[in-house]
Design a protein around this motif. Sequence first.
Motif, PDB file in Angstrom:
ATOM      1  N   MET A  99      -0.381  -1.783  -2.162  1.00  0.00           N
ATOM      2  CA  MET A  99      -1.264  -0.657  -1.885  1.00  0.00           C
ATOM      3  C   MET A  99      -1.144   0.375  -3.013  1.00  0.00           C
ATOM      4  O   MET A  99      -0.056   0.666  -3.487  1.00  0.00           O
ATOM      5  N   LEU A 100      -2.265   0.884  -3.387  1.00  0.00           N
ATOM      6  CA  LEU A 100      -2.291   1.891  -4.435  1.00  0.00           C
ATOM      7  C   LEU A 100      -3.182   3.045  -3.990  1.00  0.00           C
ATOM      8  O   LEU A 100      -4.063   2.872  -3.140  1.00  0.00           O
ATOM      9  N   LYS A 101      -2.961   4.214  -4.572  1.00  0.00           N
ATOM     10  CA  LYS A 101      -3.845   5.338  -4.331  1.00  0.00           C
ATOM     11  C   LYS A 101      -5.201   5.061  -4.991  1.00  0.00           C
ATOM     12  O   LYS A 101      -5.264   4.422  -6.032  1.00  0.00           O
ATOM     13  N   ILE A 133      -7.539   3.056  -4.605  1.00  0.00           N
ATOM     14  CA  ILE A 133      -8.082   1.694  -4.652  1.00  0.00           C
ATOM     15  C   ILE A 133      -8.361   1.226  -3.228  1.00  0.00           C
ATOM     16  O   ILE A 133      -7.461   1.216  -2.393  1.00  0.00           O
ATOM     17  N   PRO A 158      -8.234  -0.803  -0.118  1.00  0.00           N
ATOM     18  CA  PRO A 158      -7.211  -1.813   0.192  1.00  0.00           C
ATOM     19  C   PRO A 158      -7.726  -3.248   0.272  1.00  0.00           C
ATOM     20  O   PRO A 158      -6.947  -4.176   0.172  1.00  0.00           O
ATOM     21  N   GLY A 210      -7.405  -7.031  -3.504  1.00  0.00           N
ATOM     22  CA  GLY A 210      -6.054  -7.492  -3.823  1.00  0.00           C
ATOM     23  C   GLY A 210      -5.853  -7.619  -5.329  1.00  0.00           C
ATOM     24  O   GLY A 210      -6.763  -7.344  -6.118  1.00  0.00           O
TER      25      GLY A 210
END
Lengths: 145, 145, 145, 145, 145, 145, 145, 145, 145, 145
Positions: free
Chosen positions: F1-3, F5, F7, F10
């Motif tokens: 998980m990234l800020k 982006i 979800p 992948g």
Amino acid sequence: MLKRIPPLLGPELLATLRAMGHGDEIVIADANFPAEFLGPTAIRADGISATDMLEAILTLMPLDDFVEEAAIGMAVVGDPDARQPIYDLFEDIVRRHEPGMGFATIERFAFYERARQAAAIVQTGESRLYGNIILKKGVIRPDAA
Amino acid sequence: MLKRIPPLLGPELLATLRAMGHGDEIVIADANFPAEFLGPTAIRADGISATDMLEAILTLMPLDDFVEEAAIGMAVVGDPDARQPIYDLFEDIVRRHEPGMGFATIERFAFYERARQAAAIVQTGESRLYGNIILKKGVIRPDAA
Amino acid sequence: MLKRIPPLLGPELLATLRAMGHGDEIVIADANFPAEFLGPTAIRADGISATDMLEAILTLMPLDDFVEEAAIGMAVVGDPDARQPIYDLFEDIVRRHEPGMGFATIERFAFYERARQAAAIVQTGESRLYGNIILKKGVIRPDAA
Amino acid sequence: MLKRIPPLLGPELLATLRAMGHGDEIVIADANFPAEFLGPTAIRADGISATDMLEAILTLMPLDDFVEEAAIGMAVVGDPDARQPIYDLFEDIVRRHEPGMGFATIERFAFYERARQAAAIVQTGESRLYGNIILKKGVIRPDAA
Amino acid sequence: MLKRIPPLLGPELLATLRAMGHGDEIVIADANFPAEFLGPTAIRADGISATDMLEAILTLMPLDDFVEEAAIGMAVVGDPDARQPIYDLFEDIVRRHEPGMGFATIERFAFYERARQAAAIVQTGESRLYGNIILKKGVIRPDAA
Amino acid sequence: MLKRIPPLLGPELLATLRAMGHGDEIVIADANFPAEFLGPTAIRADGISATDMLEAILTLMPLDDFVEEAAIGMAVVGDPDARQPIYDLFEDIVRRHEPGMGFATIERFAFYERARQAAAIVQTGESRLYGNIILKKGVIRPDAA
Amino acid sequence: MLKRIPPLLGPELLATLRAMGHGDEIVIADANFPAEFLGPTAIRADGISATDMLEAILTLMPLDDFVEEAAIGMAVVGDPDARQPIYDLFEDIVRRHEPGMGFATIERFAFYERARQAAAIVQTGESRLYGNIILKKGVIRPDAA
Amino acid sequence: MLKRIPPLLGPELLATLRAMGHGDEIVIADANFPAEFLGPTAIRADGISATDMLEAILTLMPLDDFVEEAAIGMAVVGDPDARQPIYDLFEDIVRRHEPGMGFATIERFAFYERARQAAAIVQTGESRLYGNIILKKGVIRPDAA
Amino acid sequence: MLKRIPPLLGPELLATLRAMGHGDEIVIADANFPAEFLGPTAIRADGISATDMLEAILTLMPLDDFVEEAAIGMAVVGDPDARQPIYDLFEDIVRRHEPGMGFATIERFAFYERARQAAAIVQTGESRLYGNIILKKGVIRPDAA
Amino acid sequence: MLKRIPPLLGPELLATLRAMGHGDEIVIADANFPAEFLGPTAIRADGISATDMLEAILTLMPLDDFVEEAAIGMAVVGDPDARQPIYDLFEDIVRRHEPGMGFATIERFAFYERARQAAAIVQTGESRLYGNIILKKGVIRPDAA
């Protein structure tokens, strides 16, 4: 290092020469030749001259006597009849190993096309221009086995 | 062929030297060294002397000044204090490129163990015995970038 | 990091430039160029401008003087005679490294077709549009080795 | 190029950051760091500073608030309390993205050992010495998804 | 087929012998030997006897004169002093190629352990039991190059 | 998980979107689409609807404004003018992210042919028939970087 | 070694024969045949004669009785009606295993073209010239299973 | 072993059936079919009859109702109207799983050409001649998900 | 899409479940779990909840009744007795598919160690914390085949 | 299909049996055995019983008469002296092929450990519990060649 094997021929080149059969070709290329992106496997021989490499290869590999020309160089661009000093050296080495055989040249882009079909291209460190030669492998006859 | 790059250094060796960082080691090995089955990638340089290869590599690669010895040879088996002629040649080349640095030797099997951790082993055609040397890469400081 | 080598050139790009021969081409592409799915290996240089990359590459790689144009950009879509500011920058860098050589452009899809045959495509982070250039490698002559 | 994504982050690095989970670590290494032979995948970022890379990564990746220190640099060799100018820059960037978090250092070889377990090492072109930092990824909580 | 090279040695085996260095070992194994799952590369030589293979290999490869025993067979299981007919044949071939060298045997599982470290195992079609031999490669000295 | 982006995207899909350049295409396919054997890499998104995937992708990826149609669906087999409910949903999402752009359809086998040239095919779990859409990537202009 | 299986057939060759189906072809090639660079997998059988290999293969593999000729040799270059001694040996072996079947020859380059489509090429050590044969696999009928 | 899944379907075959989409084809081949060198992945099912395999596959996979014939066998060579016993068995199984669908045959070499485009070929141990069938996958409609 | 198979299970996950045997374990991981660098193959299921994935997997896969606990979650860090809402959901799903079985938890790092030995890790998009569960596969008995 | 070879043995299994040497082991596993993630290559034989597979393998492969037990089953969990019906079937087949040899069992986890060292594991569709057997390969003596 092995007995009887010219030390210039490393494992990969030796295996390639052994794997080649009647009519397969190998290219000895000079340092400027576009060897790595042409298609065949490129075997590096940086720092080695094309003439030393030719000497080493012909110590082990017979040339093809089913064809007119089994040792072919690249003609000078724009001057197909021009004679380069390295041509004479190539021819001398060929004749010493394969009496009666000669040396011919073909045009630059024809040379590239033929090189695309080679079993491998040996990229030497030859700095003399036109230091390229295609060699066509011959057979070893039963009585010579 | 490229400008500024010693022609002995082919694509794979050049990439290896560039990829190495502070403290990584590379081995220049002679023709009898068991390079191919030791673990690290072996880069062939058949026909090239260890001293020419050392000269070419040190033209581009700095040695490590964080350690006592950044250039290490293999001691004579059974006679660790014996001096081989090639040691002096190695030492001269190192000093010319890295003033103030020296050359030391370690025992044969210790050399093998250290070589197992190297980034790569360059197998030259060096026929003089004990023609092996480990080089430890140094840093390039900001003002030298 | 190595001495003499512009730090922008990482291991893979350096190996590619060294492996290229006479007539092989490399593409410096801007950040929007469809580099990764075109065919040749794509080498990432995110965050680097096309002009800095051109400067670094020409420090090592000679251009081909056998052809009319050895540095080719992409023409503006729908306006082939339009001049982009980055063209002048490209041309200046080329001329500084290869006096007497110029810079030409070809149409977008012709550029793509030619790029498909390149040895590699360097995808920079160049954000200026039309920041693409094809470079054709030249020879290093014996006396320049 | 994508919207919302700092352009320094290429496909492979972006995928790595996305693939990392809670507690996984990534290393931003300077140009002299021995990144390529340490074990983890090395992602090249030649020509990019470590501070620009840190800024780009922290724009997307949260740091781990389950541990004391989630951003760790390399201490000066032989002088563990010495302060390097780049430490302050690292710390400022960390604090701006992760208020309340700090920056610590560990000894050189301990840093190497920890880097061996990282998900990847980003080799930048950072020329300032000690321009290395390990980042430990945090979680994104449900309400922040 | 090549001049000077015993025809039994195919490309892969020839490359292996060339790649081996001082102290590296190769195993000639009989048809029942568990060669394929032991670890080293297995090179097939189905239909060829171990003695013919030994003859071919020693034509090119020197044995190691730094050690007591450079040619080692497998002792009879449960009767370590028993003499097998093939031992004498092995010994004769070794002595013909390497005057002054002998042939020793080691216990079956010790043989397996040592074979696990070999550069390669040549699986012949030798149907005589205990038709296995480990060969340790020697050096080629400068004056013999 | 990234800020920042979505979800749903992948690591592999994110890398693909980032790697695509101007004019490259990606296909969002429904659960019945023959994605895996068509040629391009298939990225699985089982259980995800085509509309959610479209929303996620267009959050990051600009569409191509050099062409008439940058979002193309598959026409109903045997009834090319038929309107499927999912077409309207696709069109709404496209227009929200790319004001002024539309949505067109092409015949089933023409759709397959075009999909064969795509950078990747995202196979969703979309169970509504005709839940397929091709997206052509646009450029990010300098001032939008 | 296995019961019922001729020992000349090693693991790879045995798997190939088992994997072939009705109409698939395998080539037994002599030592000079250009097997390794023709396309199909080359299986080495250095030191083995073509006739012994033919005997071993036909012990397991049925020939195709749907076609006129299921065993095809290479005609003498320049003298297509010439009879080579090895032809008779090939024919005898074929007839012993497949009563009623014969042996025909085709021209050298036609032989190469057909060999390019083979499932594999077995490169024997056959030193007699024209020691090459293509075999077309037949079916095993239910009552013969 | 899993609940609901016919045990004949192993991991690779199950994944293949799941990966196939609308219009993709899979071949169930008899023991004599030349499956391994035709192009598509060959999945082994030695010892299993073609009819048992058909039964297992149709338990999970729908056939295509967009085309005339979704289950196609191989016609008898030289007698295209001949009826083989196994045809009736194939047809019964198809009809039980897909009421209203039939079974047709095409000529041997046309069958091979079509098989070359298949997603995979399942090589069974079917010993009855003409025990081959091509299956074209259908869609699962929203209300059947 | 296949009949009888929950659509969430794509080709790779389906093959993994089918390939697993008695006692093999699979991990369903939440979106923050460090799945990709732990060792086992990571199968992406971005956007899918852990509870939906559990439901889908247990539809096909039996749990192991040879052990005390065949469904194991991760305990809250620092509060091992704390109960998370998702635990109850996991337990309900397990009990519905495997009456009489329960759900236990183990400490975070013990969970990681056990996950390192799993056949695969399914990385879902589960955003609820502690949304991780290890499943141990059981046997299908003859009468249930 | 080949003459003399039991049709159950496909190309990969046949090659494995041929490649195995004296003392190498192969496992025939039942349908619940955790074969795919244990380490050795798993060869699928879905739908085939363990007893049919044992019969086929022993038709070609000799068992080891250097050891006490060359055919080893898995003991019943929790009741090591319990006799399973399949044990008798295994023992009968072994004795028929290898007169004088027997069948023993070892504990479940000891069986797993030993299976980890096997050359391969054949995963059959055997649905009877405890349908697993390890076979240790013997030698073929010269007079039996």
